[in-house]
Design a protein around this motif. Structure first.
Motif, short mmCIF file in Angstrom:
data_model
loop_
_atom_site.label_atom_id
_atom_site.label_comp_id
_atom_site.label_asym_id
_atom_site.label_seq_id
_atom_site.Cartn_x
_atom_site.Cartn_y
_atom_site.Cartn_z
N GLN A 65 55.58 -59.25 -15.05
CA GLN A 65 57.02 -59.31 -15.02
C GLN A 65 56.99 -60.52 -13.93
O GLN A 65 56.73 -60.32 -12.71
CB GLN A 65 57.48 -58.14 -14.23
N ASP B 280 65.22 -52.66 -17.98
CA ASP B 280 64.94 -51.60 -18.91
C ASP B 280 65.20 -52.03 -20.46
O ASP B 280 64.37 -51.67 -21.25
CB ASP B 280 65.84 -50.32 -18.49
N LYS B 281 66.14 -52.66 -20.45
CA LYS B 281 66.48 -53.09 -21.82
C LYS B 281 65.49 -54.25 -22.16
O LYS B 281 65.09 -53.93 -23.47
CB LYS B 281 68.07 -53.98 -21.90
N SER C 128 71.86 -53.77 -13.11
CA SER C 128 71.09 -52.42 -13.10
C SER C 128 70.19 -52.05 -14.47
O SER C 128 69.22 -51.40 -14.45
CB SER C 128 71.85 -51.31 -12.65
N ILE C 129 70.74 -52.57 -15.65
CA ILE C 129 70.22 -52.02 -16.97
C ILE C 129 69.34 -53.10 -17.37
O ILE C 129 68.59 -52.99 -18.66
CB ILE C 129 71.16 -51.65 -18.01
N ARG D 44 62.36 -54.24 -21.38
CA ARG D 44 61.06 -53.57 -21.66
C ARG D 44 61.34 -52.87 -22.95
O ARG D 44 60.49 -52.63 -23.65
CB ARG D 44 60.88 -52.55 -20.41
N LYS D 45 62.63 -52.07 -23.21
CA LYS D 45 62.73 -51.44 -24.49
C LYS D 45 62.71 -52.13 -25.67
O LYS D 45 62.11 -51.75 -26.78
CB LYS D 45 64.26 -50.72 -24.48
#
Ligand code: PAZ
Length: 334
Positions: free
Chosen positions: A305, A271-272, A267-268, A274-275
């Motif tokens: 993506q 996001d990680k 789930s993370i 992209r960060k």
């Protein structure tokens, strides 16, 4: 009334000052570089390796070839100066080793910066085989030890693999460089980035190694073996400087840079990824989850993506996910 305006003005100035200070306290490339020399022992062979890499890059650059630096395997983080114990991680080096083969097939020259004894291109195909089980004595009735025969069942496709390996060697297309510790990894990566920076956009970085985020500075490390008689062990580790920052900004600003992001919590993951792209401003992150990494990855770029999936049909034809990753990235690099 004028009092209120003055307070507002003061607040605005304070706010600006705060923003400037936050900006100034961001880790700058120069300070990361300084930290590297101060807190991570420089390996004695780094200059010699840098010369080899320079000659390699110059030769292939002059021939119009693209050069990729692949990092592969996990770093070792010592707990003692005279190291008995160290922290390690799971990485086998399979992704780096197999990707090297696909990059070579795509016409790249490869610097293979890998963990000592992790998987190696071509040889990795036989990593699970005991060499002695793949050979038998030949000659009349197997009585002589002058002739050794390869058992093709134990070492499938060995002829084809050996031919390709020898071609790559003959043409000097693969430069292997080994590391074991985190310090060696960081200094050798810096050296290679400075070398490949001279190739501009012809250079690619494919940073698949699993690098520790934590370390114990040499000054905080006990010299001798930690004694269990002193009771339970408590260690405090520092954050490893983010070397991707000077690599992208200073050492090889025109290169095509791909980092990898591994998580265990799906789930993370995105996001990680992209960060990381937002922070370092490089070209792509290959995002993967520990348990599914052999069959599923997402290639994340600032605008796209792409999910890469290994289907059952692919698996039956012995296609590997690395072939799809490399094909996606070399397409983007071109
Ligand atoms: O080496 P391997 O084939 O066992 O695993 C590859 C991998 C998971 C180490 C690589 O795909 C990766 O995600 N490297 C970056 C790890 C990280 O986030 O630190």
């Amino acid at each position: 009334m004028w009092m209120a305006v003055d307070v507002e003005e003061q607040l605005r100035k304070l706010w600006l000052l705060l923003i400037m200070q936050i900006g100034m306290s961001k880790p700058r490339a120069a300070s990361i570089d300084g930290k590297l020399s101060a807190e991570f022992a420089v390996p004695s062979h780094v200059d010699a390796v840098k010369e080899l890499m320079s000659a390699f890059a110059e030769r292939h650059g002059a021939a119009g070839r693209r050069v990729v630096l692949i990092t592969s395997g996990g770093t070792k983080v010592p707990l003692e100066s005279r190291t008995v114990r160290f922290l390690d991680n799971f990485s086998s080096g399979r992704r780096g080793a197999s990707s090297a083969e696909y990059f070579l097939d795509c016409g790249y020259a490869v610097i293979f910066l890998h963990r000592h004894r992790s998987l190696y291109p071509y040889a990795r195909l036989y990593a699970g085989v005991n060499l002695l089980d793949g050979l038998r004595l030949g000659g009349s009735g197997g009585c002589t030890d002058q002739e050794v025969v390869v058992d093709q069942e134990a070492l499938p496709k060995i002829g084809r693999v050996l031919r390709r390996y020898q071609e790559v060697k003959r043409d000097g297309l693969l430069l292997p460089v080994e590391f074991s510790t985190l310090s060696e990894y960081l200094h050798l990566l810096k050296a290679s980035a400075q070398v490949l920076g001279t190739l501009g956009s012809k250079a690619m970085f494919y940073l698949a190694a699993a690098v520790s985020d934590f370390y114990i500075p040499a000054s905080d490390m006990p010299e001798h073996k930690i004694q269990s008689s002193n009771g339970p062990l408590q260690i405090s580790m520092k954050m490893v400087p983010k070397i991707l920052s000077p690599l992208v900004k200073d050492w090889a600003p025109q290169a095509f840079v791909i980092s990898f992001k591994l998580e265990t919590d799906t789930s993370i993951l995105l996001d990680k990824a992209r960060k990381a792209l937002d922070t370092y401003r490089h070209q792509a992150v290959v995002a993967n989850v520990l348990d599914t990494r052999r069959g599923y990855v997402v290639v994340v770029t600032p605008d796209t993506q792409a999910e890469l999936i290994l289907t059952d049909e692919d698996a039956s034809k012995e296609v590997e996910i690395e072939e799809k990753i490399v094909s996606n990235l070399t397409g983007a690099h071109a």
